[in-house]
Design a protein around this motif. Structure first.
Motif, PDB file in Angstrom:
ATOM      1  N   THR A 106     -17.760 -34.769  40.157  1.00  0.00           N
ATOM      2  CA  THR A 106     -16.419 -34.518  39.632  1.00  0.00           C
ATOM      3  C   THR A 106     -16.413 -34.792  38.132  1.00  0.00           C
ATOM      4  O   THR A 106     -17.141 -35.662  37.642  1.00  0.00           O
ATOM      5  N   VAL A 107     -15.611 -34.031  37.423  1.00  0.00           N
ATOM      6  CA  VAL A 107     -15.527 -34.154  35.969  1.00  0.00           C
ATOM      7  C   VAL A 107     -14.061 -34.193  35.572  1.00  0.00           C
ATOM      8  O   VAL A 107     -13.245 -33.440  36.108  1.00  0.00           O
ATOM      9  N   CYS A 108     -13.740 -35.072  34.645  1.00  0.00           N
ATOM     10  CA  CYS A 108     -12.359 -35.186  34.179  1.00  0.00           C
ATOM     11  C   CYS A 108     -12.252 -34.756  32.719  1.00  0.00           C
ATOM     12  O   CYS A 108     -12.696 -35.485  31.824  1.00  0.00           O
ATOM     13  N   ASN A 109     -11.727 -33.576  32.480  1.00  0.00           N
ATOM     14  CA  ASN A 109     -11.351 -33.184  31.120  1.00  0.00           C
ATOM     15  C   ASN A 109     -10.100 -32.310  31.148  1.00  0.00           C
ATOM     16  O   ASN A 109      -9.938 -31.393  30.352  1.00  0.00           O
ATOM     17  N   TYR A 110      -9.210 -32.654  32.106  1.00  0.00           N
ATOM     18  CA  TYR A 110      -7.915 -31.992  32.196  1.00  0.00           C
ATOM     19  C   TYR A 110      -6.820 -33.046  32.212  1.00  0.00           C
ATOM     20  O   TYR A 110      -6.869 -34.011  32.993  1.00  0.00           O
ATOM     21  N   SER A 111      -5.815 -32.881  31.357  1.00  0.00           N
ATOM     22  CA  SER A 111      -4.694 -33.810  31.272  1.00  0.00           C
ATOM     23  C   SER A 111      -3.409 -33.106  31.684  1.00  0.00           C
ATOM     24  O   SER A 111      -2.966 -32.170  31.011  1.00  0.00           O
ATOM     25  N   ALA A 112      -2.814 -33.571  32.783  1.00  0.00           N
ATOM     26  CA  ALA A 112      -1.539 -33.019  33.220  1.00  0.00           C
ATOM     27  C   ALA A 112      -0.444 -33.316  32.199  1.00  0.00           C
ATOM     28  O   ALA A 112       0.455 -32.495  31.976  1.00  0.00           O
ATOM     29  N   ALA A 113      -0.554 -34.469  31.542  1.00  0.00           N
ATOM     30  CA  ALA A 113       0.443 -34.833  30.529  1.00  0.00           C
ATOM     31  C   ALA A 113       0.410 -33.856  29.363  1.00  0.00           C
ATOM     32  O   ALA A 113       1.454 -33.486  28.810  1.00  0.00           O
ATOM     33  N   LEU A 114      -0.788 -33.421  28.980  1.00  0.00           N
ATOM     34  CA  LEU A 114      -0.898 -32.459  27.880  1.00  0.00           C
ATOM     35  C   LEU A 114      -0.289 -31.115  28.265  1.00  0.00           C
ATOM     36  O   LEU A 114       0.395 -30.479  27.473  1.00  0.00           O
ATOM     37  N   SER A 115      -0.532 -30.686  29.499  1.00  0.00           N
ATOM     38  CA  SER A 115       0.036 -29.415  29.941  1.00  0.00           C
ATOM     39  C   SER A 115       1.561 -29.456  29.969  1.00  0.00           C
ATOM     40  O   SER A 115       2.214 -28.405  29.902  1.00  0.00           O
ATOM     41  N   ALA A 116       2.133 -30.658  30.062  1.00  0.00           N
ATOM     42  CA  ALA A 116       3.587 -30.792  30.096  1.00  0.00           C
ATOM     43  C   ALA A 116       4.220 -30.827  28.703  1.00  0.00           C
ATOM     44  O   ALA A 116       5.446 -30.769  28.569  1.00  0.00           O
ATOM     45  N   VAL A 117       3.406 -30.922  27.663  1.00  0.00           N
ATOM     46  CA  VAL A 117       3.943 -30.930  26.300  1.00  0.00           C
ATOM     47  C   VAL A 117       4.566 -29.572  25.995  1.00  0.00           C
ATOM     48  O   VAL A 117       3.945 -28.525  26.214  1.00  0.00           O
ATOM     49  N   THR A 118       5.769 -29.562  25.486  1.00  0.00           N
ATOM     50  CA  THR A 118       6.493 -28.313  25.250  1.00  0.00           C
ATOM     51  C   THR A 118       6.113 -27.675  23.921  1.00  0.00           C
ATOM     52  O   THR A 118       5.565 -28.339  23.018  1.00  0.00           O
ATOM     53  N   ALA A 119       6.426 -26.400  23.803  1.00  0.00           N
ATOM     54  CA  ALA A 119       6.193 -25.691  22.548  1.00  0.00           C
ATOM     55  C   ALA A 119       6.986 -26.344  21.416  1.00  0.00           C
ATOM     56  O   ALA A 119       6.505 -26.449  20.279  1.00  0.00           O
ATOM     57  N   ASP A 278     -24.998 -33.214  28.419  1.00  0.00           N
ATOM     58  CA  ASP A 278     -24.280 -33.924  29.476  1.00  0.00           C
ATOM     59  C   ASP A 278     -23.023 -33.168  29.893  1.00  0.00           C
ATOM     60  O   ASP A 278     -21.946 -33.348  29.302  1.00  0.00           O
ATOM     61  N   PRO A 279     -23.122 -32.321  30.926  1.00  0.00           N
ATOM     62  CA  PRO A 279     -21.954 -31.576  31.401  1.00  0.00           C
ATOM     63  C   PRO A 279     -20.957 -32.426  32.176  1.00  0.00           C
ATOM     64  O   PRO A 279     -19.885 -31.938  32.530  1.00  0.00           O
ATOM     65  N   LEU A 280     -21.313 -33.685  32.440  1.00  0.00           N
ATOM     66  CA  LEU A 280     -20.445 -34.568  33.213  1.00  0.00           C
ATOM     67  C   LEU A 280     -19.742 -35.590  32.331  1.00  0.00           C
ATOM     68  O   LEU A 280     -19.101 -36.518  32.834  1.00  0.00           O
ATOM     69  N   LEU A 281     -19.826 -35.439  31.020  1.00  0.00           N
ATOM     70  CA  LEU A 281     -19.220 -36.365  30.074  1.00  0.00           C
ATOM     71  C   LEU A 281     -17.702 -36.365  30.229  1.00  0.00           C
ATOM     72  O   LEU A 281     -17.059 -35.311  30.173  1.00  0.00           O
ATOM     73  N   ALA A 282     -17.136 -37.544  30.439  1.00  0.00           N
ATOM     74  CA  ALA A 282     -15.685 -37.645  30.599  1.00  0.00           C
ATOM     75  C   ALA A 282     -14.978 -37.153  29.342  1.00  0.00           C
ATOM     76  O   ALA A 282     -15.319 -37.551  28.231  1.00  0.00           O
ATOM     77  N   GLY A 284     -15.226 -34.438  27.830  1.00  0.00           N
ATOM     78  CA  GLY A 284     -16.020 -33.593  26.949  1.00  0.00           C
ATOM     79  C   GLY A 284     -15.490 -32.168  26.927  1.00  0.00           C
ATOM     80  O   GLY A 284     -15.034 -31.638  27.942  1.00  0.00           O
ATOM     81  N   LEU A 285     -15.570 -31.526  25.787  1.00  0.00           N
ATOM     82  CA  LEU A 285     -15.065 -30.162  25.669  1.00  0.00           C
ATOM     83  C   LEU A 285     -15.887 -29.178  26.499  1.00  0.00           C
ATOM     84  O   LEU A 285     -15.381 -28.135  26.909  1.00  0.00           O
ATOM     85  N   GLY A 286     -17.162 -29.480  26.727  1.00  0.00           N
ATOM     86  CA  GLY A 286     -18.008 -28.584  27.504  1.00  0.00           C
ATOM     87  C   GLY A 286     -18.256 -29.054  28.922  1.00  0.00           C
ATOM     88  O   GLY A 286     -19.123 -28.510  29.619  1.00  0.00           O
ATOM     89  N   SER A 287     -17.511 -30.059  29.367  1.00  0.00           N
ATOM     90  CA  SER A 287     -17.769 -30.663  30.686  1.00  0.00           C
ATOM     91  C   SER A 287     -17.381 -29.717  31.818  1.00  0.00           C
ATOM     92  O   SER A 287     -16.322 -29.099  31.803  1.00  0.00           O
ATOM     93  N   THR A 288     -18.249 -29.628  32.823  1.00  0.00           N
ATOM     94  CA  THR A 288     -18.010 -28.803  33.999  1.00  0.00           C
ATOM     95  C   THR A 288     -18.951 -29.241  35.117  1.00  0.00           C
ATOM     96  O   THR A 288     -20.111 -29.564  34.856  1.00  0.00           O
ATOM     97  N   PRO A 289     -18.488 -29.273  36.366  1.00  0.00           N
ATOM     98  CA  PRO A 289     -19.362 -29.701  37.465  1.00  0.00           C
ATOM     99  C   PRO A 289     -20.300 -28.609  37.955  1.00  0.00           C
ATOM    100  O   PRO A 289     -21.184 -28.874  38.760  1.00  0.00           O
ATOM    101  N   PHE A 290     -20.122 -27.375  37.492  1.00  0.00           N
ATOM    102  CA  PHE A 290     -20.986 -26.270  37.907  1.00  0.00           C
ATOM    103  C   PHE A 290     -21.094 -25.252  36.775  1.00  0.00           C
ATOM    104  O   PHE A 290     -20.240 -25.201  35.882  1.00  0.00           O
ATOM    105  N   ASP A 291     -22.172 -24.464  36.801  1.00  0.00           N
ATOM    106  CA  ASP A 291     -22.336 -23.455  35.760  1.00  0.00           C
ATOM    107  C   ASP A 291     -21.861 -22.097  36.269  1.00  0.00           C
ATOM    108  O   ASP A 291     -21.297 -21.983  37.358  1.00  0.00           O
ATOM    109  N   CYS A 292     -22.087 -21.059  35.485  1.00  0.00           N
ATOM    110  CA  CYS A 292     -21.567 -19.733  35.816  1.00  0.00           C
ATOM    111  C   CYS A 292     -22.281 -19.084  36.996  1.00  0.00           C
ATOM    112  O   CYS A 292     -21.857 -18.026  37.469  1.00  0.00           O
TER     113      CYS A 292
END
Length: 442
Positions: A106-119, A278-282, A284-292
């Motif tokens: 599992t990789v964490c680079n998504y913030s629900a709080a950020l998605s809630a920030v308004t324009a 390191d694709p599992l870096l907490a 990280g801008l390039g973090s992902t648990p799987f490739d293409c």
């Protein structure tokens, strides 16, 4: 049509058409940006884009087709496209459609709080950065623009063999730029911050950082030509590593586009150099648990204490080399790093400057596309920085070039700093001290 429902409908149609197994990979991107200049919104952009690619085996060959529309008409076009492209394939060496790997981290680079920030909140931040820039009070400083941008990306892959993966990431970045003038001397500068929360891009830190960057460059002199000891600032070293990162691709090596082909196990860098992907870096801008390709990703040292341990592979290059994929497929046969960085050492940048004695603190390099050869490793780049005497910065310097070779630079690194940074990029570096680079100045 919703993505999962569309893919299920697609797989039903593929099976009916004799396409099996089948695989769908997709990306969804949302972006926002607002640019402010002199208290007014100069540019405002909001975009959303979805793309899907269907692969499938038809008549013993794998065909491919793509779409940006998720509707019934697209289902028919994709099925027809896969069948027609499969019939045109003559190469027997094709990528397979495979079941899932045994385990995915599992990789964490998504913030629900950020998605809630308004324009409105993002616009207010850009306005505040602009206001603080104009409130500087330093007559030498002329603010240019301020920008706030966010992005959200979802990447997924499903196939009829049980693979079903999806990962979402997001980020925010903000910057300010300005022009400085004192007498006949001018300089430009900026400050960029990024992260996953509004607190990561504080307006005051951006404005003060931009002002400091600009004013530190005023009244710059010229470096004397010669071979000098250099400390390369973390952001400038990251620019160099980004430019030459392709040399670590097994695909490039197998095509004769990297001098590292077949050199695994050899010493190619200084013992103080460890280069990690390191694709599992907490966070990280390039973090992902799987490739293409749906392969599980993992952390790996490309260079470990100076020794080349591995190149980066997708399934195709790994098969040719007789090794396992490193999980670095970026689609369409491409191989690329995820979060690529030099492992930091223990010295601060100030300590490295002090240890250097006399030399150059290289802070910026430009002309990387024209002045760097990504195959030979040679570079000759317009640069700026600071002259160092007795371990202390004495003046800003500009309008000189630094020349060298990336492969040689790796071997000439004397020490690696502790100031690892990722400046809005998945490629990061600490500052490094190198034995010498050629400087062409006055």
């Amino acid at each position: 049509m919703e993505m999962n429902a569309f893919i299920s409908r697609l797989f039903d149609a593929a099976k009916a058409a004799g396409i099996a197994p089948a695989e769908a990979s997709y990306t969804g991107k949302e972006s926002f940006s607002v640019r402010v200049r002199e208290g007014k919104i100069e540019d405002y952009q909001v975009s959303s884009r979805t793309a899907l690619t269907l692969r499938g085996v038809f008549g013993g060959r794998i065909g491919t087709a793509s779409t940006q529309a998720l509707d019934e008409e697209s289902v028919e076009l994709l099925i027809r496209g896969v069948a027609e492209s499969a019939e045109l394939i003559e190469d027997d060496d094709q990528d397979e459609i495979l079941p899932p790997d045994d385990h995915y981290d599992t990789v964490c680079n998504y913030s629900a709080a950020l998605s809630a920030v308004t324009a409105e909140e993002k616009i207010a931040l850009a306005m505040e950065i602009d206001r603080l820039m104009h409130a500087s009070g330093d007559e030498r400083l002329k603010p240019d623009d301020s920008l706030v941008a966010t992005s959200k990306e979802t990447m997924g892959i499903r196939n009829t063999l049980g693979l079903d993966l999806a990962h979402t990431s997001n980020m925010i970045y903000a910057y300010a730029s300005a022009l400085g003038r004192e007498g006949e001397h001018t300089a430009t500068g900026y400050k960029l911050l990024w992260g996953h929360d509004l607190s990561d891009v504080a307006a005051k830190a951006i404005a003060e950082g931009c002002e400091q960057d600009v004013l530190s460059k005023l009244n710059a002199g010229r470096m004397k030509s010669g071979e000098v000891t250099v400390v390369i600032k973390n952001s400038a070293m990251a620019d160099l590593l980004t430019t030459f990162s392709g040399v670590f691709s097994a695909d490039n090596a197998q095509k004769g586009l990297s001098l590292l082909a077949g050199r695994e196990g050899e010493t190619i860098a200084s013992p103080c150099v460890t280069l990690t992907d390191d694709p599992l870096l907490a966070w990280g801008l390039g973090s992902t648990p799987f490739d293409c390709e749906g392969a599980a990703t993992r952390k790996k040292n490309i260079i470990e204490k100076g020794t080349l341990k591995t190149l980066l592979h997708n399934r195709s290059t790994a098969k040719k080399a007789g090794v396992e994929t490193t999980g670095n497929s970026r689609g369409s046969g491409r191989v690329a790093p995820t979060n690529l960085f030099l492992v930091p050492g223990s010295l601060t940048c100030e300590e490295m400057l002090s240890n250097m004695g006399d030399g150059l603190y290289l802070t910026e390099v430009s002309g990387l596309h024209a002045g760097a050869n990504p195959i030979s490793g040679d570079f000759s780049l317009l640069s700026r920085g600071f002259e160092v005497k007795d371990g202390k910065i004495v003046r800003a310097v500009e309008q000189f070039t630094v020349a060298g070779n990336f492969y040689k630079l790796l071997g000439d690194i004397v020490s690696v700093g502790s100031d690892l940074t990722f400046e809005g990029s998945p490629v990061g570096c600490p500052s490094v001290r190198v034995k010498s680079l050629n400087v062409a100045g006055e």
